[in-house]
Enzyme design. Structure first.
Site, PDB file in Angstrom:
ATOM      1  N   ASP A   1       0.859  -1.245  -0.199  1.00 42.45           N
ATOM      2  CA  ASP A   1       0.568   0.137  -0.454  1.00 42.45           C
ATOM      3  C   ASP A   1       0.977   0.893   0.286  1.00 42.45           C
ATOM      4  O   ASP A   1       1.643   0.902   0.264  1.00 42.45           O
ATOM      5  CB  ASP A   1      -0.626   0.120   1.401  1.00 42.45           C
ATOM      6  CG  ASP A   1      -1.718   1.233   1.719  1.00 42.45           C
ATOM      7  OD1 ASP A   1      -2.119   1.284   0.657  1.00 42.45           O
ATOM      8  OD2 ASP A   1      -1.799   1.581   2.852  1.00 42.45           O
ATOM      9  N   LEU A   2       0.785   2.315  -0.537  1.00 39.13           N
ATOM     10  CA  LEU A   2       1.140   4.129  -0.533  1.00 39.13           C
ATOM     11  C   LEU A   2       1.145   4.483   0.731  1.00 39.13           C
ATOM     12  O   LEU A   2       1.790   4.441   1.763  1.00 39.13           O
ATOM     13  CB  LEU A   2       0.897   4.532  -1.840  1.00 39.13           C
ATOM     14  CG  LEU A   2       2.062   5.481  -1.768  1.00 39.13           C
ATOM     15  CD1 LEU A   2       3.470   5.584  -2.141  1.00 39.13           C
ATOM     16  CD2 LEU A   2       0.756   6.241  -3.165  1.00 39.13           C
ATOM     17  N   ASP A   3      -0.318   4.657   0.704  1.00 35.28           N
ATOM     18  CA  ASP A   3      -0.147   5.593   2.096  1.00 35.28           C
ATOM     19  C   ASP A   3      -0.449   5.570   3.074  1.00 35.28           C
ATOM     20  O   ASP A   3      -1.240   4.322   3.648  1.00 35.28           O
ATOM     21  CB  ASP A   3      -1.615   6.425   1.660  1.00 35.28           C
ATOM     22  CG  ASP A   3      -1.643   7.659   0.738  1.00 35.28           C
ATOM     23  OD1 ASP A   3      -0.770   8.134   0.055  1.00 35.28           O
ATOM     24  OD2 ASP A   3      -2.978   7.400  -0.217  1.00 35.28           O
TER      25      ASP A   3
ATOM     26  N   THR B   1       0.845   9.856   3.853  1.00 34.05           N
ATOM     27  CA  THR B   1       0.339  11.389   3.278  1.00 34.05           C
ATOM     28  C   THR B   1      -0.921  11.411   4.150  1.00 34.05           C
ATOM     29  O   THR B   1      -1.374  12.935   3.843  1.00 34.05           O
ATOM     30  CB  THR B   1      -0.382  10.657   1.831  1.00 34.05           C
ATOM     31  OG1 THR B   1      -0.316   9.582   2.029  1.00 34.05           O
ATOM     32  CG2 THR B   1       1.094  10.920   0.494  1.00 34.05           C
TER      33      THR B   1
ATOM     34  N   LYS C   1      -8.150   6.506   6.447  1.00 37.53           N
ATOM     35  CA  LYS C   1      -7.323   5.791   6.228  1.00 37.53           C
ATOM     36  C   LYS C   1      -7.733   5.037   5.621  1.00 37.53           C
ATOM     37  O   LYS C   1      -8.495   3.640   5.812  1.00 37.53           O
ATOM     38  CB  LYS C   1      -5.738   5.708   7.029  1.00 37.53           C
ATOM     39  CG  LYS C   1      -5.730   6.410   8.259  1.00 37.53           C
ATOM     40  CD  LYS C   1      -4.184   6.063   8.348  1.00 37.53           C
ATOM     41  CE  LYS C   1      -3.855   7.666   9.556  1.00 37.53           C
ATOM     42  NZ  LYS C   1      -3.032   7.138  10.596  1.00 37.53           N
TER      43      LYS C   1
ATOM     44  N   SER D   1      -2.404   0.830  -4.058  1.00 42.57           N
ATOM     45  CA  SER D   1      -3.419   1.799  -3.660  1.00 42.57           C
ATOM     46  C   SER D   1      -4.295   2.228  -3.770  1.00 42.57           C
ATOM     47  O   SER D   1      -4.909   2.323  -5.561  1.00 42.57           O
ATOM     48  CB  SER D   1      -2.243   2.862  -3.573  1.00 42.57           C
ATOM     49  OG  SER D   1      -2.430   3.744  -2.965  1.00 42.57           O
ATOM     50  N   ALA D   2      -5.099   2.811  -3.105  1.00 41.89           N
ATOM     51  CA  ALA D   2      -6.689   2.807  -3.468  1.00 41.89           C
ATOM     52  C   ALA D   2      -6.285   5.276  -4.275  1.00 41.89           C
ATOM     53  O   ALA D   2      -7.199   5.435  -5.111  1.00 41.89           O
ATOM     54  CB  ALA D   2      -7.861   3.444  -2.151  1.00 41.89           C
TER      55      ALA D   2
ATOM     56  N   LYS E   1     -11.159  -1.342  -1.521  1.00 36.54           N
ATOM     57  CA  LYS E   1     -10.271  -1.983  -0.666  1.00 36.54           C
ATOM     58  C   LYS E   1     -11.857  -2.163   0.301  1.00 36.54           C
ATOM     59  O   LYS E   1     -12.309  -0.942   0.305  1.00 36.54           O
ATOM     60  CB  LYS E   1      -9.524  -1.511   0.225  1.00 36.54           C
ATOM     61  CG  LYS E   1      -8.269  -1.931  -0.651  1.00 36.54           C
ATOM     62  CD  LYS E   1      -6.846  -1.061  -0.040  1.00 36.54           C
ATOM     63  CE  LYS E   1      -5.913  -0.654  -0.930  1.00 36.54           C
ATOM     64  NZ  LYS E   1      -4.492  -0.036  -0.432  1.00 36.54           N
TER      65      LYS E   1
ATOM     66  N   GLU F   1       0.305  -3.250   4.442  1.00 33.23           N
ATOM     67  CA  GLU F   1      -1.043  -2.080   4.650  1.00 33.23           C
ATOM     68  C   GLU F   1      -1.034  -1.674   5.643  1.00 33.23           C
ATOM     69  O   GLU F   1      -0.297  -2.317   6.778  1.00 33.23           O
ATOM     70  CB  GLU F   1      -2.375  -3.456   4.843  1.00 33.23           C
ATOM     71  CG  GLU F   1      -2.956  -3.659   3.280  1.00 33.23           C
ATOM     72  CD  GLU F   1      -3.641  -1.640   2.797  1.00 33.23           C
ATOM     73  OE1 GLU F   1      -3.736  -0.605   4.298  1.00 33.23           O
ATOM     74  OE2 GLU F   1      -3.708  -1.393   1.622  1.00 33.23           O
ATOM     75  N   ASP F   2      -1.319  -0.490   5.833  1.00 36.09           N
ATOM     76  CA  ASP F   2      -1.599  -0.034   7.228  1.00 36.09           C
ATOM     77  C   ASP F   2      -3.115   0.741   7.909  1.00 36.09           C
ATOM     78  O   ASP F   2      -2.796   0.777   8.634  1.00 36.09           O
ATOM     79  CB  ASP F   2      -1.126   1.892   7.589  1.00 36.09           C
ATOM     80  CG  ASP F   2      -2.117   2.431   6.269  1.00 36.09           C
ATOM     81  OD1 ASP F   2      -2.088   2.136   4.624  1.00 36.09           O
ATOM     82  OD2 ASP F   2      -2.245   3.907   6.990  1.00 36.09           O
TER      83      ASP F   2
END
Ligand code: BG6
Ligand code: MG
Length: 215
Positions: A9-11, A17, A45, A114-115, A145, A169-170
């Site tokens: 996942d990115l953020d 971010t 998030k 990522s979303a 997601k 994933e966060d």
């Protein structure tokens, strides 16, 4: 299990971010006359842009039609983009570059799942475009997601069976998406926020390839 690929996942995993999303949503809430707190922000998030707006409006007790909502989402995104445009590689979270380097050296493929529709801009600002073998983002998926679409598309593009992929994933919805995809999921953050994750780490500062292999 043979680990052939890691999907990130990115953020919140590669870069924080959330603080920029928070500032942009807070300004919007302020304009509409209510206070949006960091605790409220936790609920956004991993949630898509429009679903985030719905949560924000619910918090403010405001109901709008689709056209008004679309205008607000654009306004929020313009503000968010003005923040992320100024990002630099220094904002990559600690340990991430080292871990990506270890994966490359070991021949393990990597992808972003990522979303965010702003993924291309963020990767450009962080100078990370060449570090991933595939990038699946909010521009390429129809389902948000916890639907597994984003991760399954990532596995497909990497040509790796889902069962041989590990997801980082966060967000709770992201952990669920990874499990729905039949993948192993490593949560990044606090265990109480990431139910179902096979393992939870605080970040990549103390996480090495050997820890991945010992899962
Ligand atoms: C996720 C973030 O990665 O992307 C969410 O965790 C965000 O907070 C979502 O709402 C969509 O991002 P964007 O950049 O397309 O508005
Ligand atoms: Mg995230």
């Amino acid at each position: 299990m043979k680990i052939e690929a890691c999907i990130f996942d990115l953020d919140g995993v590669i870069v924080d971010t959330a603080k920029y999303h928070y500032l942009a949503w807070k300004e919007l809430a302020g304009e509409m006359g209510f206070v949006f707190t960091e605790t409220h922000n936790e609920r956004l998030k991993g949630v898509s842009r429009m679903a985030s707006l719905d949560i924000l409006l619910e918090l403010g007790g405001i109901s709008l039609d689709d056209e008004q909502k679309s205008k607000l989402a654009t306004r929020k995104n313009n503000r968010y983009v003005s923040f992320i445009k100024k990002m630099s590689p220094r904002e990559i979270l600690p340990g991430v570059m080292q871990f990506l380097g270890e994966l490359k050296a070991a021949g393990i493929k990597t992808a972003i799942g990522s979303a965010s529709k702003n993924t291309p801009l963020i990767l450009e600002r962080l100078k990370l475009q060449s570090y991933f073998d595939a990038v699946i983002d909010g521009n390429k998926v129809l389902e948000a997601k916890p639907d597994p679409e984003v991760f399954l598309k990532g596995a497909k593009e990497l040509n790796v069976p889902p069962g041989n992929c590990v997801v980082f994933e966060d967000a709770a919805a992201g952990v669920e998406a990874a499990l729905n995809a039949g993948m192993v999921c490593i949560g990044v953050g606090l265990p109480q926020n990431l139910p179902g994750a096979h393992k939870v780490i605080g970040g990549f500062e103390h996480f090495r390839l050997v820890d991945l292999m010992n899962l």
